[in-house]
Design a protein around this motif. Structure first.
Motif, PDB file in Angstrom:
ATOM      1  N   VAL A   1      52.296  28.264  36.913  1.00 44.28           N
ATOM      2  CA  VAL A   1      50.956  28.680  36.503  1.00 44.28           C
ATOM      3  C   VAL A   1      50.778  30.122  36.973  1.00 44.28           C
ATOM      4  O   VAL A   1      51.307  30.522  38.014  1.00 44.28           O
ATOM      5  CB  VAL A   1      49.824  27.785  37.078  1.00 44.28           C
ATOM      6  N   THR A   2      50.046  30.890  36.165  1.00 46.12           N
ATOM      7  CA  THR A   2      49.798  32.285  36.511  1.00 46.12           C
ATOM      8  C   THR A   2      48.308  32.479  36.703  1.00 46.12           C
ATOM      9  O   THR A   2      47.512  32.212  35.797  1.00 46.12           O
ATOM     10  CB  THR A   2      50.331  33.221  35.396  1.00 46.12           C
ATOM     11  N   HIS A   3      47.951  32.914  37.895  1.00 54.51           N
ATOM     12  CA  HIS A   3      46.554  33.157  38.261  1.00 54.51           C
ATOM     13  C   HIS A   3      46.430  34.636  38.613  1.00 54.51           C
ATOM     14  O   HIS A   3      47.096  35.111  39.536  1.00 54.51           O
ATOM     15  CB  HIS A   3      46.161  32.287  39.454  1.00 54.51           C
ATOM     16  N   ALA A   4      45.594  35.338  37.856  1.00 54.83           N
ATOM     17  CA  ALA A   4      45.416  36.779  38.061  1.00 54.83           C
ATOM     18  C   ALA A   4      46.793  37.449  38.015  1.00 54.83           C
ATOM     19  O   ALA A   4      47.471  37.386  37.006  1.00 54.83           O
ATOM     20  CB  ALA A   4      44.668  37.048  39.353  1.00 54.83           C
ATOM     21  N   LYS A   5      47.235  38.028  39.118  1.00 55.00           N
ATOM     22  CA  LYS A   5      48.524  38.729  39.145  1.00 55.00           C
ATOM     23  C   LYS A   5      49.561  37.982  39.976  1.00 55.00           C
ATOM     24  O   LYS A   5      50.525  38.579  40.460  1.00 55.00           O
ATOM     25  CB  LYS A   5      48.322  40.141  39.679  1.00 55.00           C
ATOM     26  N   THR A   6      49.352  36.683  40.121  1.00 60.30           N
ATOM     27  CA  THR A   6      50.279  35.873  40.918  1.00 60.30           C
ATOM     28  C   THR A   6      50.773  34.693  40.094  1.00 60.30           C
ATOM     29  O   THR A   6      49.983  33.981  39.471  1.00 60.30           O
ATOM     30  CB  THR A   6      49.591  35.347  42.196  1.00 60.30           C
ATOM     31  N   ARG A   7      52.080  34.499  40.108  1.00 59.73           N
ATOM     32  CA  ARG A   7      52.671  33.324  39.462  1.00 59.73           C
ATOM     33  C   ARG A   7      53.112  32.366  40.562  1.00 59.73           C
ATOM     34  O   ARG A   7      53.774  32.756  41.520  1.00 59.73           O
ATOM     35  CB  ARG A   7      53.876  33.700  38.605  1.00 59.73           C
ATOM     36  N   VAL A   8      52.745  31.109  40.405  1.00 62.87           N
ATOM     37  CA  VAL A   8      53.186  30.054  41.312  1.00 62.87           C
ATOM     38  C   VAL A   8      54.138  29.171  40.516  1.00 62.87           C
ATOM     39  O   VAL A   8      53.796  28.712  39.430  1.00 62.87           O
ATOM     40  CB  VAL A   8      52.004  29.218  41.853  1.00 62.87           C
TER      41      VAL A   8
ATOM     42  N   LEU B   1      49.053  20.879  42.213  1.00 56.72           N
ATOM     43  CA  LEU B   1      48.268  21.410  41.092  1.00 56.72           C
ATOM     44  C   LEU B   1      46.831  20.910  41.116  1.00 56.72           C
ATOM     45  O   LEU B   1      45.896  21.676  40.872  1.00 56.72           O
ATOM     46  CB  LEU B   1      48.926  21.049  39.765  1.00 56.72           C
ATOM     47  N   ARG B   2      46.640  19.631  41.397  1.00 58.26           N
ATOM     48  CA  ARG B   2      45.268  19.105  41.480  1.00 58.26           C
ATOM     49  C   ARG B   2      44.498  19.764  42.621  1.00 58.26           C
ATOM     50  O   ARG B   2      43.299  20.005  42.508  1.00 58.26           O
ATOM     51  CB  ARG B   2      45.290  17.596  41.687  1.00 58.26           C
ATOM     52  N   SER B   3      45.198  20.053  43.707  1.00 60.80           N
ATOM     53  CA  SER B   3      44.542  20.655  44.875  1.00 60.80           C
ATOM     54  C   SER B   3      44.089  22.083  44.611  1.00 60.80           C
ATOM     55  O   SER B   3      43.020  22.484  45.063  1.00 60.80           O
ATOM     56  CB  SER B   3      45.477  20.641  46.079  1.00 60.80           C
ATOM     57  N   ILE B   4      44.915  22.856  43.907  1.00 65.19           N
ATOM     58  CA  ILE B   4      44.577  24.266  43.709  1.00 65.19           C
ATOM     59  C   ILE B   4      43.804  24.534  42.421  1.00 65.19           C
ATOM     60  O   ILE B   4      43.221  25.607  42.278  1.00 65.19           O
ATOM     61  CB  ILE B   4      45.826  25.168  43.757  1.00 65.19           C
ATOM     62  N   SER B   5      43.776  23.591  41.493  1.00 64.12           N
ATOM     63  CA  SER B   5      43.160  23.860  40.186  1.00 64.12           C
ATOM     64  C   SER B   5      41.705  24.337  40.265  1.00 64.12           C
ATOM     65  O   SER B   5      41.316  25.206  39.477  1.00 64.12           O
ATOM     66  CB  SER B   5      43.296  22.669  39.247  1.00 64.12           C
ATOM     67  N   PRO B   6      40.859  23.843  41.185  1.00 66.96           N
ATOM     68  CA  PRO B   6      39.484  24.359  41.229  1.00 66.96           C
ATOM     69  C   PRO B   6      39.400  25.848  41.570  1.00 66.96           C
ATOM     70  O   PRO B   6      38.437  26.514  41.205  1.00 66.96           O
ATOM     71  CB  PRO B   6      38.810  23.519  42.322  1.00 66.96           C
ATOM     72  N   ALA B   7      40.423  26.384  42.250  1.00 67.60           N
ATOM     73  CA  ALA B   7      40.398  27.788  42.647  1.00 67.60           C
ATOM     74  C   ALA B   7      41.046  28.712  41.616  1.00 67.60           C
ATOM     75  O   ALA B   7      40.984  29.932  41.755  1.00 67.60           O
ATOM     76  CB  ALA B   7      41.110  27.954  43.987  1.00 67.60           C
ATOM     77  N   LEU B   8      41.659  28.145  40.594  1.00 64.00           N
ATOM     78  CA  LEU B   8      42.354  28.945  39.592  1.00 64.00           C
ATOM     79  C   LEU B   8      41.399  29.491  38.546  1.00 64.00           C
ATOM     80  O   LEU B   8      40.351  28.894  38.281  1.00 64.00           O
ATOM     81  CB  LEU B   8      43.417  28.093  38.892  1.00 64.00           C
ATOM     82  N   ASP B   9      41.791  30.606  37.919  1.00 62.86           N
ATOM     83  CA  ASP B   9      41.001  31.099  36.790  1.00 62.86           C
ATOM     84  C   ASP B   9      41.149  30.121  35.632  1.00 62.86           C
ATOM     85  O   ASP B   9      41.971  29.200  35.672  1.00 62.86           O
ATOM     86  CB  ASP B   9      41.401  32.525  36.400  1.00 62.86           C
ATOM     87  N   ALA B  10      40.353  30.306  34.585  1.00 51.92           N
ATOM     88  CA  ALA B  10      40.301  29.327  33.486  1.00 51.92           C
ATOM     89  C   ALA B  10      41.655  29.118  32.819  1.00 51.92           C
ATOM     90  O   ALA B  10      42.058  27.979  32.561  1.00 51.92           O
ATOM     91  CB  ALA B  10      39.271  29.757  32.456  1.00 51.92           C
ATOM     92  N   ASP B  11      42.394  30.194  32.549  1.00 51.26           N
ATOM     93  CA  ASP B  11      43.698  30.055  31.892  1.00 51.26           C
ATOM     94  C   ASP B  11      44.696  29.315  32.771  1.00 51.26           C
ATOM     95  O   ASP B  11      45.415  28.431  32.308  1.00 51.26           O
ATOM     96  CB  ASP B  11      44.265  31.427  31.508  1.00 51.26           C
ATOM     97  N   ALA B  12      44.749  29.661  34.039  1.00 56.61           N
ATOM     98  CA  ALA B  12      45.675  28.994  34.955  1.00 56.61           C
ATOM     99  C   ALA B  12      45.295  27.532  35.144  1.00 56.61           C
ATOM    100  O   ALA B  12      46.163  26.660  35.205  1.00 56.61           O
ATOM    101  CB  ALA B  12      45.702  29.723  36.304  1.00 56.61           C
ATOM    102  N   SER B  13      43.998  27.251  35.211  1.00 61.34           N
ATOM    103  CA  SER B  13      43.546  25.866  35.340  1.00 61.34           C
ATOM    104  C   SER B  13      43.948  25.067  34.105  1.00 61.34           C
ATOM    105  O   SER B  13      44.406  23.919  34.219  1.00 61.34           O
ATOM    106  CB  SER B  13      42.033  25.821  35.546  1.00 61.34           C
ATOM    107  N   ASP B  14      43.810  25.682  32.933  1.00 52.91           N
ATOM    108  CA  ASP B  14      44.244  25.011  31.693  1.00 52.91           C
ATOM    109  C   ASP B  14      45.741  24.725  31.723  1.00 52.91           C
ATOM    110  O   ASP B  14      46.178  23.644  31.319  1.00 52.91           O
ATOM    111  CB  ASP B  14      43.903  25.852  30.464  1.00 52.91           C
TER     112      ASP B  14
END
Length: 127
Positions: free
Chosen positions: A86-93, A46-59
């Motif tokens: 976490v859901t980023h755009a149209k992808t859930r991880v 999560l820490r690794s990908i958080s900078p690339a996530l949209d605001a809601d997913a990062s939150d």
């Protein structure tokens, strides 16, 4: 001699296209031998990908890192399975962590490994 059975946690990371253009796909898996090791695997991801996530997913990610991680650790220590998404755009991880009993491999005898084992090196586990 076979190693004894050992309790641990089976961790997986799945991705899913919410537009249903493709089904869930296993992205990674990890065998953890303690609750801290299991939740650390998710935290590092999560820490690794958080900078690339949209605001809601990062939150969502940082909310789990600050609040949800404690709940996850407690649940794991009670041998309960856990899920973090976490859901980023149209992808859930989604990360899943399940308590498991690791069984020894039947073909191993003591420290003797099959001849082909010298061809492979294990992945680094510095998490």
């Amino acid at each position: 001699m076979l190693k004894p059975q050992q309790w641990g946690y089976w961790c997986e990371c799945w991705t899913e296209d919410l537009t249903e253009q493709w089904g869930p796909a296993l992205l990674a898996s990890f065998d953890a031998y303690s609750a801290p090791q299991a939740d650390r695997w998710v935290a590092v991801a999560l820490r690794s990908i958080s900078p690339a996530l949209d605001a809601d997913a990062s939150d969502e990610a940082w909310e789990w890192l600050y609040e949800g991680r404690i709940k996850t650790r407690r649940a794991l220590l009670r041998a309960e399975p856990c899920t973090v998404s976490v859901t980023h755009a149209k992808t859930r991880v989604t990360w899943t962590i399940r308590p498991v009993l690791f069984l020894p491999l039947a073909h191993r005898h003591g420290s003797e490994l099959p001849p082909c084992s010298a061809e492979f090196s294990p992945p680094s586990r510095n998490i």
